[in-house]
Every structure is written in structure tokens, then in C-alpha cells.
Write a protein that holds these residues in place. Structure first.
Motif, PDB file in Angstrom:
ATOM      1  N   GLN B   5       0.786  -1.223   0.000  1.00 43.59           N
ATOM      2  CA  GLN B   5       0.000   0.000   0.000  1.00 43.59           C
ATOM      3  C   GLN B   5       0.826   1.286   0.000  1.00 43.59           C
ATOM      4  N   TRP B   6       2.086   1.212  -0.377  1.00 41.07           N
ATOM      5  CA  TRP B   6       2.846   2.458  -0.503  1.00 41.07           C
ATOM      6  C   TRP B   6       2.183   3.323  -1.561  1.00 41.07           C
ATOM      7  N   PRO B   7       2.013   4.586  -1.280  1.00 37.15           N
ATOM      8  CA  PRO B   7       1.385   5.437  -2.312  1.00 37.15           C
ATOM      9  C   PRO B   7       2.202   5.409  -3.608  1.00 37.15           C
ATOM     10  N   SER B   8       1.488   5.344  -4.728  1.00 32.06           N
ATOM     11  CA  SER B   8       2.183   5.169  -6.013  1.00 32.06           C
ATOM     12  C   SER B   8       3.098   6.361  -6.317  1.00 32.06           C
ATOM     13  N   GLU B   9       2.717   7.566  -5.848  1.00 35.11           N
ATOM     14  CA  GLU B   9       3.588   8.722  -6.140  1.00 35.11           C
ATOM     15  C   GLU B   9       4.909   8.625  -5.374  1.00 35.11           C
ATOM     16  N   TRP B  10       4.909   7.985  -4.186  1.00 30.31           N
ATOM     17  CA  TRP B  10       6.167   7.772  -3.459  1.00 30.31           C
ATOM     18  C   TRP B  10       7.050   6.800  -4.247  1.00 30.31           C
ATOM     19  N   LEU B  11       6.378   5.722  -4.735  1.00 26.42           N
ATOM     20  CA  LEU B  11       7.140   4.701  -5.467  1.00 26.42           C
ATOM     21  C   LEU B  11       7.763   5.272  -6.737  1.00 26.42           C
ATOM     22  N   ARG B  12       6.993   6.125  -7.408  1.00 26.05           N
ATOM     23  CA  ARG B  12       7.519   6.720  -8.648  1.00 26.05           C
ATOM     24  C   ARG B  12       8.818   7.473  -8.373  1.00 26.05           C
ATOM     25  N   GLY B  13       8.854   8.163  -7.236  1.00 26.74           N
ATOM     26  CA  GLY B  13      10.040   8.949  -6.911  1.00 26.74           C
ATOM     27  C   GLY B  13      11.246   8.105  -6.574  1.00 26.74           C
ATOM     28  N   VAL B  14      11.003   6.988  -5.896  1.00 25.00           N
ATOM     29  CA  VAL B  14      12.127   6.220  -5.356  1.00 25.00           C
ATOM     30  C   VAL B  14      12.557   5.063  -6.268  1.00 25.00           C
ATOM     31  N   LEU B  15      11.723   4.763  -7.260  1.00 23.91           N
ATOM     32  CA  LEU B  15      11.971   3.573  -8.066  1.00 23.91           C
ATOM     33  C   LEU B  15      13.315   3.613  -8.795  1.00 23.91           C
ATOM     34  N   GLY B  16      13.670   4.760  -9.340  1.00 23.74           N
ATOM     35  CA  GLY B  16      14.916   4.872 -10.096  1.00 23.74           C
ATOM     36  C   GLY B  16      16.128   4.490  -9.268  1.00 23.74           C
ATOM     37  N   VAL B  17      16.236   5.065  -8.094  1.00 26.98           N
ATOM     38  CA  VAL B  17      17.402   4.787  -7.255  1.00 26.98           C
ATOM     39  C   VAL B  17      17.394   3.332  -6.777  1.00 26.98           C
ATOM     40  N   CYS B  18      16.198   2.784  -6.554  1.00 24.71           N
ATOM     41  CA  CYS B  18      16.112   1.382  -6.111  1.00 24.71           C
ATOM     42  C   CYS B  18      16.544   0.424  -7.222  1.00 24.71           C
ATOM     43  N   VAL B  19      16.146   0.728  -8.449  1.00 22.27           N
ATOM     44  CA  VAL B  19      16.535  -0.130  -9.580  1.00 22.27           C
ATOM     45  C   VAL B  19      18.052  -0.045  -9.791  1.00 22.27           C
ATOM     46  N   LEU B  20      18.585   1.164  -9.703  1.00 28.49           N
ATOM     47  CA  LEU B  20      20.040   1.311  -9.835  1.00 28.49           C
ATOM     48  C   LEU B  20      20.756   0.495  -8.746  1.00 28.49           C
ATOM     49  N   ARG B  21      20.194   0.538  -7.546  1.00 28.09           N
ATOM     50  CA  ARG B  21      20.780  -0.214  -6.420  1.00 28.09           C
ATOM     51  C   ARG B  21      20.790  -1.717  -6.709  1.00 28.09           C
ATOM     52  N   ILE B  22      19.685  -2.232  -7.244  1.00 31.41           N
ATOM     53  CA  ILE B  22      19.592  -3.666  -7.546  1.00 31.41           C
ATOM     54  C   ILE B  22      20.617  -4.044  -8.618  1.00 31.41           C
ATOM     55  N   ALA B  32      12.976 -10.266 -12.876  1.00 34.99           N
ATOM     56  CA  ALA B  32      13.794 -10.501 -11.678  1.00 34.99           C
ATOM     57  C   ALA B  32      13.901  -9.213 -10.843  1.00 34.99           C
ATOM     58  N   ILE B  33      13.961  -8.082 -11.546  1.00 39.73           N
ATOM     59  CA  ILE B  33      14.038  -6.800 -10.816  1.00 39.73           C
ATOM     60  C   ILE B  33      12.748  -6.560 -10.029  1.00 39.73           C
ATOM     61  N   THR B  34      11.612  -6.887 -10.645  1.00 41.09           N
ATOM     62  CA  THR B  34      10.337  -6.699  -9.908  1.00 41.09           C
ATOM     63  C   THR B  34      10.301  -7.611  -8.684  1.00 41.09           C
ATOM     64  N   GLN B  35      10.867  -8.815  -8.827  1.00 46.40           N
ATOM     65  CA  GLN B  35      10.906  -9.737  -7.686  1.00 46.40           C
ATOM     66  C   GLN B  35      11.773  -9.165  -6.563  1.00 46.40           C
ATOM     67  N   THR B  82      26.532   0.629 -16.569  1.00 42.79           N
ATOM     68  CA  THR B  82      27.782   1.089 -17.179  1.00 42.79           C
ATOM     69  C   THR B  82      28.572   1.790 -16.064  1.00 42.79           C
ATOM     70  N   GLU B  83      29.785   2.208 -16.368  1.00 45.65           N
ATOM     71  CA  GLU B  83      30.567   2.968 -15.374  1.00 45.65           C
ATOM     72  C   GLU B  83      29.803   4.220 -14.956  1.00 45.65           C
ATOM     73  N   GLN B  84      29.229   4.852 -15.966  1.00 48.89           N
ATOM     74  CA  GLN B  84      28.432   6.054 -15.708  1.00 48.89           C
ATOM     75  C   GLN B  84      27.230   5.725 -14.811  1.00 48.89           C
ATOM     76  N   GLY B  85      26.633   4.545 -15.058  1.00 48.02           N
ATOM     77  CA  GLY B  85      25.488   4.110 -14.258  1.00 48.02           C
ATOM     78  C   GLY B  85      25.876   3.834 -12.813  1.00 48.02           C
ATOM     79  N   ARG B  86      27.061   3.259 -12.613  1.00 46.32           N
ATOM     80  CA  ARG B  86      27.537   2.983 -11.236  1.00 46.32           C
ATOM     81  C   ARG B  86      27.729   4.294 -10.484  1.00 46.32           C
ATOM     82  N   ALA B  87      28.302   5.260 -11.195  1.00 44.80           N
ATOM     83  CA  ALA B  87      28.507   6.570 -10.566  1.00 44.80           C
ATOM     84  C   ALA B  87      27.156   7.195 -10.218  1.00 44.80           C
ATOM     85  N   GLU B  88      26.214   7.055 -11.151  1.00 44.23           N
ATOM     86  CA  GLU B  88      24.871   7.611 -10.936  1.00 44.23           C
ATOM     87  C   GLU B  88      24.202   6.934  -9.732  1.00 44.23           C
ATOM     88  N   ALA B  89      24.385   5.599  -9.622  1.00 47.35           N
ATOM     89  CA  ALA B  89      23.788   4.864  -8.501  1.00 47.35           C
ATOM     90  C   ALA B  89      24.321   5.393  -7.174  1.00 47.35           C
TER      91      ALA B  89
END
Lengths: 267, 118
Positions: B5-22, B32-35, B82-89
């Protein structure tokens, strides 16, 4: 008739890059997905001008996700049109409009009209074409329709798809306006030799057809929907239907000239 | 709290950094990422939300993609940083920590006030 995309075998990464003999049926890329969803998705992406290989990649992703998650496509991706827009917006679509085809069809149409005007003037007897206000108005109407079709093709196609009957009505009105311009606006603005008009018309027609043929044989009009790793299919020989569409303006010109000569002989 | 039940607008904000983290753990593919996101407690992230985000990461040059054969099923599109992606993460994670520290101080005060009244 449609081959099923070969599934890659485990442990052989090269298998995924194998090409397919026929790549005309995009449903093969998402066999587990409801066909209506795929069609709506593909139509929207096509309207947005997304290249075929990116549409194919997106379809393969949908297939992969749905097959693995067991979710329905509506559950996982929602409305196909909304998802198509969302997926398209991640990268700007290149607008590589095919100029030789546009120019070719434009010249083909202009050549056809000039030839018909010239032949009609020759049939009428004085060897000169009286260029009337009606001719200019009709040409203007053709140019407007042509510009709309090519320069605003996306909104135009959306309108055609949403309102086919209104489109038919507009088409009839457009044609009626052209006929009315010929019939009622007979004031001459210039006189040109009928023979020269026919010569220019036929040359323009030939040039237009040549450009269209070049565009077709260079494969510029083809943008097949390709799955990941699929190469472009070997170019197929132009079939009779392709040949007929290519020769549309010359064939129409010959048919209408024949009709005009027949009417002249009968009357 | 029910993580679904996390509000979808919260998830939208945090999803990018979480995907980079994974993806910092290695190349992975959509399902697999959704899992992983679900296991982490973020609830169910739909394909319709995830893939456009991955497409933006690809476009930005943060990930490289590679179609690989699936296990007896359809192929899978793998995303690798990529290297750039690691830095971004790293950068986004640091900023997210700052952001949550800021919001946390406010929400802690709110909690203190509301529990104080009760």
C-alpha cells in the motif's frame, strides 16, 4: 505462412540472434499476449513513428515479462495505447521522412493532372489549353490534400482511424469541390499549347514514377517489426500489387485518357 | 504496514534509485528486478512502470542491454550498469539519504507531537 520465431536454446546465446525467414507478422513476437492488445500497441507506436526494430524489442519485452510472471498483459502493462506512448517517450523518435517517395508521388499526381488537362484540350480541338480559375483551384485543393497527408500524417491518420465515415464524407466533399471548380470556374487566366502541356505532364509523370520506384527498391518504405537480434529480411521482389501501386498514376492517367477519348468519340 | 500500500507517487520517486541499487549487484532482467523490489518491501511494481524507467536509464547511458536466452522460455533482456550508471547509482543513493534524513527529521517531529498529545 508465418514462421514462428525460433526460441533460443539454453546455453547457446547466439541462437537469440538468428534471423527469421519471414518477419512480417508481429504477433509472432508476443504469442502469449492477447492479439488485440498487441495490435493496439503496434498501431499506436506506428502512429508515433517508432522504428520497427524498437517496436519489436518492446513486444519481445512484453512477451518475456508476461510469460515469466504469469500476469495478464492488462494486469502487467495496462492499457496498450497508454503503454505505447509511455514506452515511446523514452527516446525521441527520429523523423526520417522519405523525401524521394513524397516527391515521387507529388510529381506523379501533378504529371497525371497536366497530361489529362493537355489531352482534354487537344480533344477539344484548338490545340491550346485554356488554363482556367477552376484548374488552379482544383490544383490548390490537391496540393492542400497532399500536404495534409504527408506533412501532418499522424493527426490525419488518427482522424481516419477514429472517424472513417467522416473521412469518407470529407473525401467526397473534396472531390465534389474539385469537380465544381472545373465546371463553374471557367474564366481563363492563360493559354498554353496542349502538346507542350502533355509533354511536360508525361515527363513529370515518368520522373515521379522513377523516384517512387527508386524509393521502393531502396527499401525506404519498409520498416519491418523486428525482434531482438533479427536481421532485416532479404528484400523480396516487387509483387504484382506492389508494381500496381507503383504504377498507380501512369495506370490512372492511361485509364482516364482512354475514357476521355471514348467520350469524345461517342459524343 | 502493508507494503503493497505504498502510495504510487512515493514509489515513482524512489523507483529509479532502487533499480540502480539492484543493478549494482550485477546484470538483471525486468521480471527478476520486480521480484527483488517486492522482496525489498516495495510491493508489486508493474511491467508498465518498470520498463519505461529501464528505457530511460538505457537512453541516459546508465545501463547497457543484452538479450539472452531464457530457460526454456522466451529470451530475457538483461540490463547491466555502465561505469556512468555505477557513478549515478552512488550519487543518487547519497542524495536519497540526504532527502530521507531531511524528511525523517520532519516526520519524527510530527510523530513526537502526535504521540505527545495522545
Amino acid at each position: 505462412m508465418n514462421s514462428i520465431a525460433k526460441r533460443p536454446t539454453e546455453g547457446d546465446p547466439r541462437a537469440v540472434t538468428e534471423t527469421h525467414s519471414r518477419t512480417t507478422d508481429h504477433l509472432r513476437l508476443a504469442p502469449s499476449v492477447e492479439p488485440a492488445w498487441v495490435e493496439d500497441f503496434v498501431l499506436e507506436q506506428r502512429l508515433l513513428g517508432v522504428p520497427g526494430d524498437r517496436i519489436g524489442d518492446a513486444l519481445a519485452l512484453v512477451q518475456s515479462h508476461v510469460a515469466e510472471s504469469g500476469e495478464s498483459v492488462h494486469e502487467a502493462f495496462g492499457d496498450p495505447v497508454a503503454y505505447a506512448r509511455e514506452a515511446a517517450s523514452t527516446r525521441r523518435v527520429d523523423d526520417d521522412r522519405d523525401l524521394s517517395w513524397i516527391l515521387g508521388s507529388g510529381l506523379g499526381l501533378a504529371g497525371m493532372l497536366l497530361t489529362l488537362f493537355g489531352v482534354q484540350a487537344w480533344i477539344d480541338g484548338d490545340g491550346r489549353l485554356a488554363l482556367t480559375v477552376g484548374h488552379l483551384v482544383a490544383l490548390g485543393l490537391v496540393v492542400v490534400a497532399f500536404a495534409l497527408l504527408h506533412l501532418a500524417s499522424e493527426p490525419f491518420l488518427r482522424f481516419v482511424l477514429r472517424r472513417p465515415w467522416s473521412t469518407l464524407g470529407l473525401f467526397v466533399l473534396h472531390f465534389a469541390a474539385m469537380v465544381a471548380a472545373f465546371v463553374f470556374l471557367r474564366t481563363p487566366v492563360a493559354h498554353v499549347p496542349a502538346g507542350a502541356t502533355v509533354a511536360v505532364g508525361v515527363t513529370t509523370l515518368a520522373l515521379g514514377t522513377l523516384l517512387e520506384w527508386r524509393s521502393r527498391t531502396a527499401g525506404q518504405l519498409e520498416d519491418p517489426i523486428l525482434g531482438p537480434g533479427e536481421g532485416r529480411p532479404a528484400r523480396r521482389r516487387l509483387d504484382w500489387f506492389g508494381g500496381l501501386t507503383l504504377l498507380m498514376f501512369p495506370v490512372l492517367t492511361v485509364a482516364m485518357v482512354g475514357f476521355s477519348l471514348l467520350v469524345a468519340r461517342l459524343s | 504496514m502493508n507494503t503493497e500500500q505504498w502510495p504510487s507517487e512515493w514509489l515513482r520517486g524512489v523507483l529509479g534509485v532502487c533499480v540502480l541499487r539492484i543493478l549494482l549487484d550485477g546484470p538483471s532482467y525486468g521480471y527478476a528486478i520486480t521480484q527483488r523490489l517486492a522482496e525489498a518491501g516495495l510491493g508489486t511494481v508493474k511491467g508498465g512502470t518498470l520498463y519505461p524507467l529501464l528505457g530511460r536509464l538505457e537512453e541516459a547511458g546508465h545501463v547497457e542491454v543484452d538479450w539472452r536466452p531464457g530457460e526454456g522460455g522466451p529470451g530475457r533482456k538483461f540490463y547491466a550498469l555502465t561505469e556512468q550508471g555505477r557513478a549515478e547509482a552512488g550519487e543518487q543513493s547519497a542524495r536519497w539519504v540526504d532527502f530521507t534524513t531531511t524528511t525523517r527529521s520532519l516526520t519524527d517531529e510530527a510523530l513526537a507531537q502526535t504521540t505527545g498529545r495522545n
